[in-house]
Every structure is written in C-alpha cells, then in structure tokens.
Design a protein around this motif. Structure first.
Motif, PDB file in Angstrom:
ATOM      1  N   LEU A  36       5.170   7.885 -10.554  1.00 35.86           N
ATOM      2  CA  LEU A  36       6.018   6.890 -11.359  1.00 35.86           C
ATOM      3  C   LEU A  36       7.474   7.770 -11.599  1.00 35.86           C
ATOM      4  O   LEU A  36       7.418   8.762 -11.857  1.00 35.86           O
ATOM      5  CB  LEU A  36       5.650   6.246 -12.334  1.00 35.86           C
ATOM      6  CG  LEU A  36       4.431   5.009 -12.355  1.00 35.86           C
ATOM      7  CD1 LEU A  36       3.860   4.802 -13.716  1.00 35.86           C
ATOM      8  CD2 LEU A  36       5.157   3.861 -11.954  1.00 35.86           C
TER       9      LEU A  36
ATOM     10  N   LYS B 154       3.524  -1.855 -10.924  1.00 34.39           N
ATOM     11  CA  LYS B 154       3.851  -0.773 -11.643  1.00 34.39           C
ATOM     12  C   LYS B 154       5.188  -0.113 -11.013  1.00 34.39           C
ATOM     13  O   LYS B 154       5.702   0.896 -11.655  1.00 34.39           O
ATOM     14  CB  LYS B 154       2.931   0.221 -11.880  1.00 34.39           C
ATOM     15  CG  LYS B 154       1.732  -0.557 -12.933  1.00 34.39           C
ATOM     16  CD  LYS B 154       0.861   0.331 -13.454  1.00 34.39           C
ATOM     17  CE  LYS B 154      -0.003  -0.079 -14.315  1.00 34.39           C
ATOM     18  NZ  LYS B 154       0.659  -0.197 -15.652  1.00 34.39           N
TER      19      LYS B 154
ATOM     20  N   ASN C   7      -6.247   1.142 -15.951  1.00 37.89           N
ATOM     21  CA  ASN C   7      -4.907   0.208 -16.586  1.00 37.89           C
ATOM     22  C   ASN C   7      -5.209  -0.176 -17.834  1.00 37.89           C
ATOM     23  O   ASN C   7      -4.401  -0.421 -18.793  1.00 37.89           O
ATOM     24  CB  ASN C   7      -4.647  -0.411 -15.480  1.00 37.89           C
ATOM     25  CG  ASN C   7      -3.399  -1.463 -15.662  1.00 37.89           C
ATOM     26  OD1 ASN C   7      -2.388  -0.821 -16.112  1.00 37.89           O
ATOM     27  ND2 ASN C   7      -3.351  -2.690 -15.758  1.00 37.89           N
TER      28      ASN C   7
ATOM     29  N   GLY D 222      -4.834   1.775 -20.737  1.00 35.86           N
ATOM     30  CA  GLY D 222      -3.731   2.520 -21.099  1.00 35.86           C
ATOM     31  C   GLY D 222      -3.499   3.811 -20.402  1.00 35.86           C
ATOM     32  O   GLY D 222      -2.491   4.324 -20.543  1.00 35.86           O
ATOM     33  N   GLU D 223      -4.383   4.241 -19.706  1.00 38.28           N
ATOM     34  CA  GLU D 223      -4.318   5.585 -19.135  1.00 38.28           C
ATOM     35  C   GLU D 223      -3.514   5.767 -17.697  1.00 38.28           C
ATOM     36  O   GLU D 223      -3.370   6.866 -16.953  1.00 38.28           O
ATOM     37  CB  GLU D 223      -5.744   6.156 -19.018  1.00 38.28           C
ATOM     38  CG  GLU D 223      -6.499   6.473 -20.272  1.00 38.28           C
ATOM     39  CD  GLU D 223      -7.919   6.903 -20.161  1.00 38.28           C
ATOM     40  OE1 GLU D 223      -7.903   7.997 -19.706  1.00 38.28           O
ATOM     41  OE2 GLU D 223      -8.689   5.872 -20.513  1.00 38.28           O
ATOM     42  N   LEU D 224      -3.366   4.591 -16.966  1.00 35.68           N
ATOM     43  CA  LEU D 224      -3.240   4.806 -15.698  1.00 35.68           C
ATOM     44  C   LEU D 224      -1.615   5.125 -15.626  1.00 35.68           C
ATOM     45  O   LEU D 224      -1.318   6.078 -14.546  1.00 35.68           O
ATOM     46  CB  LEU D 224      -3.224   3.343 -14.822  1.00 35.68           C
ATOM     47  CG  LEU D 224      -2.694   3.123 -13.413  1.00 35.68           C
ATOM     48  CD1 LEU D 224      -3.574   4.212 -12.685  1.00 35.68           C
ATOM     49  CD2 LEU D 224      -2.984   1.910 -12.986  1.00 35.68           C
ATOM     50  N   ASP D 225      -0.811   4.750 -16.252  1.00 37.97           N
ATOM     51  CA  ASP D 225       0.560   5.102 -16.273  1.00 37.97           C
ATOM     52  C   ASP D 225       0.680   6.562 -16.491  1.00 37.97           C
ATOM     53  O   ASP D 225       1.537   7.333 -15.667  1.00 37.97           O
ATOM     54  CB  ASP D 225       1.531   4.350 -17.483  1.00 37.97           C
ATOM     55  CG  ASP D 225       1.745   2.923 -16.797  1.00 37.97           C
ATOM     56  OD1 ASP D 225       1.373   2.480 -15.894  1.00 37.97           O
ATOM     57  OD2 ASP D 225       2.266   2.160 -17.801  1.00 37.97           O
ATOM     58  N   GLY D 226       0.103   7.300 -17.398  1.00 35.46           N
ATOM     59  CA  GLY D 226       0.137   8.676 -17.516  1.00 35.46           C
ATOM     60  C   GLY D 226      -0.354   9.277 -16.474  1.00 35.46           C
ATOM     61  O   GLY D 226       0.313  10.487 -16.003  1.00 35.46           O
ATOM     62  N   LYS D 227      -1.439   8.912 -15.773  1.00 31.88           N
ATOM     63  CA  LYS D 227      -1.888   9.709 -14.495  1.00 31.88           C
ATOM     64  C   LYS D 227      -0.926   9.419 -13.360  1.00 31.88           C
ATOM     65  O   LYS D 227      -0.732  10.341 -12.475  1.00 31.88           O
ATOM     66  CB  LYS D 227      -3.358   9.029 -14.232  1.00 31.88           C
ATOM     67  CG  LYS D 227      -4.391   9.405 -15.006  1.00 31.88           C
ATOM     68  CD  LYS D 227      -5.707   9.043 -14.226  1.00 31.88           C
ATOM     69  CE  LYS D 227      -6.981   9.526 -15.324  1.00 31.88           C
ATOM     70  NZ  LYS D 227      -6.981  11.079 -15.367  1.00 31.88           N
ATOM     71  N   LEU D 228      -0.421   8.353 -13.257  1.00 33.10           N
ATOM     72  CA  LEU D 228       0.589   8.106 -12.081  1.00 33.10           C
ATOM     73  C   LEU D 228       1.936   8.980 -12.497  1.00 33.10           C
ATOM     74  O   LEU D 228       2.536   9.676 -11.468  1.00 33.10           O
ATOM     75  CB  LEU D 228       1.048   6.566 -12.112  1.00 33.10           C
ATOM     76  CG  LEU D 228       0.131   5.785 -11.542  1.00 33.10           C
ATOM     77  CD1 LEU D 228       0.383   4.310 -11.846  1.00 33.10           C
ATOM     78  CD2 LEU D 228      -0.430   5.952 -10.068  1.00 33.10           C
ATOM     79  N   LYS D 229       2.160   9.062 -13.734  1.00 28.78           N
ATOM     80  CA  LYS D 229       3.414   9.955 -13.903  1.00 28.78           C
ATOM     81  C   LYS D 229       3.143  11.347 -13.736  1.00 28.78           C
ATOM     82  O   LYS D 229       4.082  12.075 -13.216  1.00 28.78           O
ATOM     83  CB  LYS D 229       4.034   9.661 -15.416  1.00 28.78           C
ATOM     84  CG  LYS D 229       4.702   8.391 -15.585  1.00 28.78           C
ATOM     85  CD  LYS D 229       5.051   8.160 -17.190  1.00 28.78           C
ATOM     86  CE  LYS D 229       5.639   6.778 -17.467  1.00 28.78           C
ATOM     87  NZ  LYS D 229       5.535   6.317 -18.717  1.00 28.78           N
TER      88      LYS D 229
ATOM     89  N   ALA E  50       4.578   1.959  -8.440  1.00 25.91           N
ATOM     90  CA  ALA E  50       4.228   3.185  -8.056  1.00 25.91           C
ATOM     91  C   ALA E  50       4.462   3.467  -6.714  1.00 25.91           C
ATOM     92  O   ALA E  50       4.387   2.698  -5.917  1.00 25.91           O
ATOM     93  CB  ALA E  50       2.550   3.147  -8.394  1.00 25.91           C
TER      94      ALA E  50
END
Length: 93
Positions: A93, A21, A78, A81-88, A23
């Motif tokens: 990210l 990703k 992941n 679909g929640e992982l990207d939002g948490k990382l951002k 990250a």
C-alpha cells in the motif's frame, strides 16, 4: 501473493477486497497452470490447508491463511483493522 483457483468464490472475494484497498499483489491462478495441482499440493504440505485461496503478505513468513479463515485470514484481519498495517509494512500500500 495470492494463490488462487479462478472459479473459487472465496478467491474472488479476497482479490476484490485487496483491489478495493488499492493493494499491489501478485496472483497465481493454479487451475490455469499445467502444474497447478503440484503447487496446490506443495502449499497444502507447507500450510496444512488445502482450501483456496492461500494468501501471503510480506513474503515467505507472511502466511495469513485464506479469505475468512486461517491464521487469521484476510477478512478477519480487515475486520480487526490490522490488514492495512500489514499491507503497508509489506510495501503493498
């Protein structure tokens, strides 16, 4: 933050997923530290888990569990679909 054990297959999968990703994250390889067992014991006391990895996203209150399990775990986040939002939100990210 990923608390890891360098030979652990789930730790390797977690780091590979975060790397895929792009990250930004920190890793402590507890088995490569003189006092790594002490850190692992402290993590177990805090999280109620002794397995590795132990993953935090977004600081002290951001414990998500391990790779495939926990509350809820990196892969389930992941997959949902929640992982990207948490990382951002954590600035990773």
């Amino acid at each position: 933050m990923v608390f890891s054990w360098s030979g652990c297959p789930f730790c390797k999968k977690a780091k590979a997923l975060l790397d895929s990703k792009g990250a930004e994250y920190s890793v402590l390889e507890l088995d490569q530290m003189d006092d790594g067992q002490k850190y692992r014991a402290a993590l177990a006391e805090r999280t109620g888990r002794t397995s590795m990895p132990s993953i935090f996203i977004g600081g002290e209150g951001g414990f998500i569990g391990g790779f495939g399990d926990g509350s809820p775990g990196l892969k389930p986040l992941n997959d949902s679909g929640e992982l990207d939002g948490k990382l951002k939100a954590a600035g990773a990210l």
